[in-house]
Design an enzyme around this catalytic site. Structure first.
Site, short mmCIF file in Angstrom:
data_model
loop_
_atom_site.label_atom_id
_atom_site.label_comp_id
_atom_site.label_asym_id
_atom_site.label_seq_id
_atom_site.Cartn_x
_atom_site.Cartn_y
_atom_site.Cartn_z
CE LYS A 179 -7.17 -0.04 6.24
NZ LYS A 179 -7.85 0.29 5.02
CG ASP A 214 0.62 -2.27 6.11
OD1 ASP A 214 -0.30 -2.37 6.95
OD2 ASP A 214 0.50 -1.67 5.03
CG HIS A 229 -1.91 0.97 1.39
ND1 HIS A 229 -1.66 2.28 1.73
CD2 HIS A 229 -3.26 0.88 1.24
CE1 HIS A 229 -2.81 2.95 1.78
NE2 HIS A 229 -3.79 2.13 1.49
CD GLN A 240 -6.91 -4.83 4.39
OE1 GLN A 240 -7.89 -5.49 4.69
NE2 GLN A 240 -7.00 -3.56 4.02
CB CYS A 293 -3.62 3.33 -1.57
SG CYS A 293 -4.74 4.69 -1.30
C1 LIG Z 1 -2.47 -2.89 3.70
C2 LIG Z 1 -2.77 -1.47 4.12
N1 LIG Z 1 -1.79 -0.72 4.62
C3 LIG Z 1 -1.99 0.54 5.02
C4 LIG Z 1 -3.21 1.14 4.89
C5 LIG Z 1 -3.39 2.55 5.36
O1 LIG Z 1 -4.25 2.60 6.43
P1 LIG Z 1 -4.75 4.01 7.03
O2 LIG Z 1 -5.25 4.79 5.86
O3 LIG Z 1 -5.83 3.63 7.97
O4 LIG Z 1 -3.59 4.64 7.71
C6 LIG Z 1 -4.27 0.40 4.35
C7 LIG Z 1 -5.59 1.03 4.14
O5 LIG Z 1 -6.26 0.74 3.17
C8 LIG Z 1 -4.04 -0.94 3.97
O6 LIG Z 1 -5.03 -1.69 3.47
#
Ligand SMILES: Cc1ncc(COP(=O)(O)O)c(C=O)c1O
Length: 414
Positions: A233, A207, A130, A210, A371
């Site tokens: 999430k 990260d 992401h 998910q 993203c």
């Molecule tokens: C795998 C992953 N990493 C990072 C993010 C970023 O999360 P946030 O926008 O809540 O900081 C997301 C959000 O879609 C994500 O799915």
């Protein structure tokens, strides 16, 4: 497995749905079918009530007061930190830093841990990431001259582990990889990734945005140095997330934002900083959001996580079965053991149009680059649509999604 998950109760999707008020609503005259939980999940009543209850019953700023409401709110805020530590099976509660979300947590590490790196030091990322786990490292590269290396992705969406091992070397100082892709649903082998990183003396960040929703995460078993996720999430509120960092690492890291709460002493000539985690929490934190996240974690821990995982897998499989034989459909991400995220393209239709047509049937899916532009490029597409399944979805909804997509296709073929 964390001690918190040893006494599961039976999972009942009907009962779970009844706890999410929003799922009763209609969209475009149809029952809402919410298949966008990977972007942000809906909230159970337990979370809503915890936040409203705090505002109605006991609210003040934290850590600064000597009065009853300040003490009660501080206790609720710190109880949420203990809940996060339990969720991740952290070694101690001081290893949990509250942030606004995963994005801010990764930025914190990039600024603070990143400032301990030298120009030419290497950070290993991947094509699966992401933007939240790409852009902070680009910024560090621009600022600091670190070198970014990227693990390629195989055709099924899995990380190319042979290539990963080949990228590691004496210059590698950090490996920062997703634990579960928000596009392909790929679940990475966190233990193997961490072991290989440690073998060359590198630290590892996952990260877990998910993964933490769908897996029971144990940062000690993985041997993660850093682990990040977002509350929204995980059935919690927006504006709150967490960074897990090993105590000895956080202790070495400088603060990245200055202000109240993060200091030991301040004079006009000098400043000393608080110990972690407060060193990294400048200013009034997202108090209500932390309380909401604590409630979400307790709520989730009251469910049978293994049963949820089986249910989510069944939803994904049911949707795939419903779409079997549709040669206009391309599924992006088929790695073994993947999570319940179905990204796809429809021949002859833009993903945005697919999402808009499905919305007419009351079905919420996401469309765009998710993203993850480098991953889109890897698969030779500019965008995709994505149905993501959560514990509150039903097999009927998976059927409705597949049937509506097939109907939408006939609309595009006219
Ligand atoms: C795998 C992953 N990493 C990072 C993010 C970023 O999360 P946030 O926008 O809540 O900081 C997301 C959000 O879609 C994500 O799915």
């Amino acid at each position: 497995m964390s001690a918190l998950f040893r006494t599961p109760v039976t999972f009942d999707v009907g009962a779970v749905r009844a706890e999410f008020p929003i799922l009763a609503r209609q969209v475009n005259g149809r029952p809402l079918t919410y298949l966008d939980s990977a972007a942000s999940a809906q909230k159970p009543r337990a979370v809503i009530e915890a936040m409203v209850g705090a505002m109605e019953g006991s609210y003040a700023n934290v850590h600064r007061g000597l009065h009853t409401l300040a003490n009660e709110t501080t206790e609720a805020y710190e109880a949420a930190r203990r809940a996060v530590a339990g969720l991740l099976n952290a070694g101690s509660v001081e290893e949990i830093v509250f942030t606004r979300g995963a994005t801010e947590a990764i930025n914190l590490v990039a600024h603070s841990f990143g400032s301990l790196l030298q120009p030419g030091d290497e950070i290993v990322l991947s094509e699966l990431e992401h933007h939240a786990n790409l852009v902070p490292w680009h910024m560090l590269r621009e600022r600091w001259g670190v070198v970014l290396r990227h693990v390629p992705v195989l055709d099924d969406g899995a990380l190319d582990m042979a290539a990963y091992h080949a990228l590691l070397g004496p210059k590698t100082k950090l490996v920062a990889l997703t634990h579960m892709s928000n596009v392909t649903g790929t679940i990475t082998d966190a233990r193997a990734i961490a072991a290989a990183a440690h073998a060359v003396g590198a630290k590892v960040l996952f990260d877990g945005c998910q993964a933490v929703v769908h897996e029971v995460v144990d940062v000690q078993a993985i041997d993660a140095d850093f682990y990040v996720f977002s509350g929204h999430k995980l059935y919690g509120p927006t504006g709150i997330g967490a960074l897990y960092g090993k105590a000895e690492l956080l202790a070495q890291m400088p603060p990245w934002q200055g202000g109240g709460e993060m200091i030991a002493n301040v004079s006009l000539d000098a400043v000393t900083y608080a110990e972690p985690p407060h060193r990294f929490e400048a200013g009034t934190p997202p108090i209500l959001e932390a309380i909401g996240l604590g409630a979400a974690i307790h709520w989730l821990q009251g469910q049978d996580r293994a049963a949820i995982a089986a249910h989510e897998h069944a939803l994904y499989q049911r949707a795939l079965d419903g779409l079997a034989g549709q040669n206009w459909l391309r599924v992006i991400g088929t790695a073994p053991g993947k999570g319940s995220i179905l990204s796809f393209t429809v021949e002859g239709a833009h993903a945005h149009d697919v999402a808009q047509i499905l919305d007419r049937y009351g079905i919420a899916v996401r469309a765009g680059t998710h993203c993850a532009e480098p991953l889109m490029q890897r698969f030779g597409v500019t965008s995709s649509a994505r149905a993501s399944f959560a514990l509150y979805n039903t097999l009927d909804e998976a059927d409705r999604f597949a049937e509506s997509l097939i109907k939408s296709k006939s609309f595009f073929s006219r």
